[in-house]
Design an enzyme around this catalytic site. Structure first.
Site, PDB file in Angstrom:
ATOM      1  N   GLU A   1      48.324 -40.466  34.477  1.00 21.19           N
ATOM      2  CA  GLU A   1      47.865 -41.069  35.718  1.00 21.19           C
ATOM      3  C   GLU A   1      48.321 -40.163  36.859  1.00 21.19           C
ATOM      4  O   GLU A   1      49.419 -39.622  36.817  1.00 21.19           O
ATOM      5  CB  GLU A   1      48.449 -42.464  35.935  1.00 21.19           C
TER       6      GLU A   1
ATOM      7  N   TYR B   1      45.749 -30.158  36.548  1.00 22.17           N
ATOM      8  CA  TYR B   1      45.323 -30.730  35.277  1.00 22.17           C
ATOM      9  C   TYR B   1      43.889 -30.342  34.929  1.00 22.17           C
ATOM     10  O   TYR B   1      43.577 -30.102  33.760  1.00 22.17           O
ATOM     11  CB  TYR B   1      45.503 -32.254  35.294  1.00 22.17           C
TER      12      TYR B   1
END
Length: 178
Positions: A113, A125
């Site tokens: 998250e 990411y």
């Protein structure tokens, strides 16, 4: 300040008890909702599903990552790097080490998250192939901000390409800075 090329000199190693204070301090200055010190201690000593890694530069911890490996999933629980060492490749090396280790523990995909407003983390990411796969409304208690769920599927099939990609990027970083 350390030059960007110095990222090649960083040591990524398992977190030990002597690193807890530094890892906790990095978390404190990195997040508005940092983990309590006891959480790091729990992850290190009591959670068998937890893998903790630190980035060390000149005998100083400059970053840390905690990953939970549950069945076939690696869940990045927290990742933080000292502000003066951000955007130099330390977080990339921590993520790469954590994912590689997680594959050895049976992980086939990874998830995490991230705050909807944390574009820098999302871009980090995305560089690994993570994609936004969901949203947790009002997930963060301090400001009720949404969390984006990011997932990297087929981790075991993608890791070799990631290792090659980041090895090339680190080499370019070294040669461009001298």
């Amino acid at each position: 300040m350390t030059s960007p090329g110095a990222v090649l000199d960083v040591i990524i190693r398992p977190m030990g008890e002597d690193d807890l204070e530094q890892a906790w301090a990095i978390d404190q200055i990195s997040f508005s909702l940092p983990w309590p010190k006891r959480a790091f201690r729990y992850e290190l000593f009591e959670n068998p599903k937890s893998k903790l890694w630190v980035a060390e530069m000149n005998h100083k911890v400059v970053g840390a990552i905690v990953v939970w490996v549950i069945l076939d999933e690696a869940h990045i629980a927290t990742l933080a790097v000292l502000p003066e060492f951000r955007r130099l490749g330390y977080a990339q090396k921590l993520v790469l080490k954590a994912l590689t280790s997680a594959i050895g523990d049976g992980a086939q995909h990874a998830t995490l998250e991230v705050r909807a407003s944390n574009i820098a983390a999302q871009n980090l990411y995305r560089g690994f192939g993570f994609e936004i796969t969901g949203r947790r409304p009002r997930y963060y208690q301090d400001n009720r901000e949404d969390a984006l769920i990011m997932t990297l599927a087929d981790l075991d099939q993608k890791i070799e390409r990631l290792i090659e990609t980041y090895a090339v990027n680190f080499s370019r970083n070294r040669t461009s800075t001298g």
